[in-house]
Design a protein around this motif. Sequence first.
Motif, PDB file in Angstrom:
ATOM      1  N   LEU A  62       1.302  -1.308  -0.343  1.00 49.17           N
ATOM      2  CA  LEU A  62      -0.063   0.069  -0.174  1.00 49.17           C
ATOM      3  C   LEU A  62       0.325   1.259   0.380  1.00 49.17           C
ATOM      4  N   LEU A  63       0.186   2.535  -1.046  1.00 52.83           N
ATOM      5  CA  LEU A  63       1.213   3.520  -0.661  1.00 52.83           C
ATOM      6  C   LEU A  63      -0.282   4.596  -0.564  1.00 52.83           C
ATOM      7  N   PHE A  64      -0.467   4.906   0.744  1.00 51.94           N
ATOM      8  CA  PHE A  64      -1.257   5.740   1.574  1.00 51.94           C
ATOM      9  C   PHE A  64      -1.373   7.417   1.340  1.00 51.94           C
ATOM     10  N   VAL A  65      -1.846   8.241   0.724  1.00 56.01           N
ATOM     11  CA  VAL A  65      -1.587   9.214   0.783  1.00 56.01           C
ATOM     12  C   VAL A  65      -2.906   9.241   1.743  1.00 56.01           C
ATOM     13  N   SER A  66      -2.727  10.041   2.732  1.00 61.09           N
ATOM     14  CA  SER A  66      -3.763  10.687   3.781  1.00 61.09           C
ATOM     15  C   SER A  66      -3.120  12.088   4.756  1.00 61.09           C
ATOM     16  N   HIS A  67      -4.647  12.766   5.130  1.00 56.46           N
ATOM     17  CA  HIS A  67      -4.339  14.108   5.881  1.00 56.46           C
ATOM     18  C   HIS A  67      -4.458  13.359   7.455  1.00 56.46           C
ATOM     19  N   SER A  68      -4.644  12.107   7.249  1.00 59.84           N
ATOM     20  CA  SER A  68      -5.833  11.587   8.660  1.00 59.84           C
ATOM     21  C   SER A  68      -4.117  10.981   9.034  1.00 59.84           C
ATOM     22  N   ILE A  69      -3.523  11.542   9.994  1.00 63.61           N
ATOM     23  CA  ILE A  69      -2.461  11.341  11.420  1.00 63.61           C
ATOM     24  C   ILE A  69      -2.845  10.014  11.649  1.00 63.61           C
ATOM     25  N   PRO A  70      -4.154   9.152  12.297  1.00 59.97           N
ATOM     26  CA  PRO A  70      -4.539   8.261  12.859  1.00 59.97           C
ATOM     27  C   PRO A  70      -4.359   6.884  11.957  1.00 59.97           C
ATOM     28  N   GLN A  71      -4.969   7.039  11.050  1.00 64.35           N
ATOM     29  CA  GLN A  71      -4.959   6.258  10.029  1.00 64.35           C
ATOM     30  C   GLN A  71      -4.059   6.086   9.154  1.00 64.35           C
ATOM     31  N   VAL A  72      -2.788   6.749   8.893  1.00 60.55           N
ATOM     32  CA  VAL A  72      -1.542   6.516   8.774  1.00 60.55           C
ATOM     33  C   VAL A  72      -0.770   5.421   9.534  1.00 60.55           C
ATOM     34  N   ARG A  73      -1.078   5.873  11.171  1.00 64.02           N
ATOM     35  CA  ARG A  73      -0.399   5.126  12.162  1.00 64.02           C
ATOM     36  C   ARG A  73      -1.046   3.695  12.118  1.00 64.02           C
ATOM     37  N   SER A  74      -2.370   3.669  12.098  1.00 61.79           N
ATOM     38  CA  SER A  74      -2.944   2.623  11.985  1.00 61.79           C
ATOM     39  C   SER A  74      -2.564   2.029  10.900  1.00 61.79           C
ATOM     40  N   PHE A  75      -2.523   2.231   9.736  1.00 60.36           N
ATOM     41  CA  PHE A  75      -1.905   0.930   8.654  1.00 60.36           C
ATOM     42  C   PHE A  75      -0.353   0.815   8.391  1.00 60.36           C
ATOM     43  N   CYS A  76       0.764   1.869   8.442  1.00 61.79           N
ATOM     44  CA  CYS A  76       2.102   2.019   7.954  1.00 61.79           C
ATOM     45  C   CYS A  76       3.006   1.744   8.674  1.00 61.79           C
ATOM     46  N   LYS A  77       3.706   0.857   8.066  1.00 60.41           N
ATOM     47  CA  LYS A  77       4.959   0.701   9.026  1.00 60.41           C
ATOM     48  C   LYS A  77       6.204   1.517   9.025  1.00 60.41           C
ATOM     49  N   ASN A  78       6.660   2.047   7.656  1.00 52.77           N
ATOM     50  CA  ASN A  78       6.999   3.469   7.794  1.00 52.77           C
ATOM     51  C   ASN A  78       5.965   4.792   6.654  1.00 52.77           C
ATOM     52  N   THR A  79       6.807   5.931   6.762  1.00 52.52           N
ATOM     53  CA  THR A  79       6.236   6.570   6.258  1.00 52.52           C
ATOM     54  C   THR A  79       7.287   8.002   5.850  1.00 52.52           C
ATOM     55  N   ILE A  80       6.759   8.343   4.194  1.00 50.53           N
ATOM     56  CA  ILE A  80       7.749   9.289   4.371  1.00 50.53           C
ATOM     57  C   ILE A  80       6.689  11.041   3.476  1.00 50.53           C
ATOM     58  N   TRP A  81       7.440  11.781   4.143  1.00 47.18           N
ATOM     59  CA  TRP A  81       7.269  13.429   4.606  1.00 47.18           C
ATOM     60  C   TRP A  81       7.478  13.958   3.822  1.00 47.18           C
ATOM     61  N   ILE A  82       6.604  14.540   2.152  1.00 48.12           N
ATOM     62  CA  ILE A  82       7.353  14.996   1.366  1.00 48.12           C
ATOM     63  C   ILE A  82       6.743  17.143   2.207  1.00 48.12           C
ATOM     64  N   GLU A  83       7.396  17.847   1.996  1.00 49.77           N
ATOM     65  CA  GLU A  83       7.125  19.363   2.126  1.00 49.77           C
ATOM     66  C   GLU A  83       7.808  20.083   0.627  1.00 49.77           C
ATOM     67  N   ASN A  84       7.267  21.161  -0.076  1.00 46.99           N
ATOM     68  CA  ASN A  84       7.864  21.574  -0.820  1.00 46.99           C
ATOM     69  C   ASN A  84       8.436  20.916  -1.810  1.00 46.99           C
ATOM     70  N   SER A  85       7.856  19.930  -2.231  1.00 48.29           N
ATOM     71  CA  SER A  85       8.838  18.924  -3.266  1.00 48.29           C
ATOM     72  C   SER A  85      10.285  18.185  -2.591  1.00 48.29           C
ATOM     73  N   LYS A  86      10.163  18.565  -0.905  1.00 47.23           N
ATOM     74  CA  LYS A  86      11.621  18.014  -0.988  1.00 47.23           C
ATOM     75  C   LYS A  86      10.718  16.807  -0.212  1.00 47.23           C
TER      76      LYS A  86
END
Lengths: 260, 279
Positions: A209-233
């Motif tokens: 799963l590659l999971f784009v979400s603004h819901s941090i609780p959902q990301v926490r419950s699904f994803c082992k790893n997370t990538i944070w992108i800000e201003n293209s970086k």
Amino acid sequence: MDENAKKVNPIVVDVSHVSMYFDVPQYRYDTLKERVVNFLKGKRNRTRRIQVLEDVSFQINRGESLGVIGHNGAGKSTLLKIVSGIYAPKAGTVKTRGKVVLLNLGAGFDMEADAVENIYLNGAILGFSRAQMKKRFDSIVEFAEIEDFLKLPLKNYSSGMISRLGFAIAMDIHPDVLLVDEVLSVGDANFQKKCLERIRQMQDEGTSLLFVSHSIPQVRSFCKNTIWIENSKVMAYGDTETVCNQYLEYCESIAGKKKK
Amino acid sequence: MKRIPVISAVYRDRNAIYEIARKDVKTQYRGSVLGFLWTILHPLLNMLVLWIIFRNLFGKSDPYYVLYLLCGNILFAAFRASTDQSLRSIVGNRGLLLRTKISPYIFPAAKTVTGMINFAYSLLALLPFMIYLSVTQGVNLFSYQLAFVLLVLPAFWLFELGMGLFLSALYVFFRDLRHIYAVILTLWMYLTPIFYKVENLNLDDFGRTVINCNPMYHFVTYFRECVYMGATAKNAEGLLAPTLPSWTTLGICYLCGVGGLILGIAFFMALKRKIIIRI
């Protein structure tokens, strides 16, 4: 080949040093007339380069999930479009294994056609024949809960219903990689719960799963790893807990600055 | 065969092309009372109008002139509809292209398939005129030559597809192409012998070259050799003697079809990456 190859090389998504930009012209000429007129006037049309992603790298193993977080316009949706193959990156490479399905609002639907036609159309775009989709038809309709609206054109559906249909089709196709772009937020609470359960079940079956979400609780419950992108970086990439905490701190610091 | 890139792509996308063409045929006349019947009625009424007008203008000496006229018109109308709809097909499916991984060529390809299906129905509309002529002229127009029409259809489709690919890709960049192409189509129609006969014109070498360079001229000619000439050709004694269509004309048709498609694909491939960014 399948089972052994997957065990030997469990990486299903390999994104390496991907950069993307769009060259947006100062004036957008859409017609031949404008082009000719401006050429004769000697007007030069400069283009402005908009960097959308810069040197993004990550990997997803079979059955694992990666969350993608960041503010609006950070480049998350473009990243998903690149992984799904809609856009070709300007630099870097993307490798995927197996069936990749991108789930975003209204994906692969014709708004003028009704639900029945759209199920076949969507299936065909994903490479399934009419006969193959017929077998899945009932379970798709049942999961999407749209039995009463099958003959209604999709333009008369609510966005929640459209997202349910898209989700139901994607689920039934059993993709190897599911790219989810913020579709769960439009469904009602019951459907969200149903989807989340289904996603979990699919993860157990080996879907990545590659999971784009603004819901941090959902990301926490699904994803082992997370990538944070800000201003293209890429701001951070790693363990979900750490990255999410960093992100929330950053959000607070911005909110704090604005108040002052 | 599956190793050739273009063919393997078409093989991979066959389901999508089929579903989109099917949807087009179904939605074409949605919301009209007569529904699907319009697919046949539309060309039929069109032909009736043409017949009424041109019978009195040119057709006095030749009772079969109506058949001559309809053959040309039916084929050019199919070409016009197919390419004009292909032209808009990529821009019209912007939403789909930006949200799913789907190759843009699928849309013009599906449109030309729809176009060929509509063309087949418009052929049915020829029937009442042929029956009418058979009865009033006392001859049987339904000769075996008619079957030779089938031979040219693949070439015709390839040519439409080549044009469709070219136009649909160009339309992404020039949105006024629609109006330009409408004018070109009108010019093209008058350059194609639909109402008139080439042998009645006093053409110089240049005029002859222009006519010969027009692929539609060859398609129309072959089509007529099957339907019109097959019925009205006369032997030395002045009796009706059906002749076979010429293989040379058919060969030129295939040359136009394959050539047009190759040019269309080449043009499309060159713009392919820019289409999705620009759309």
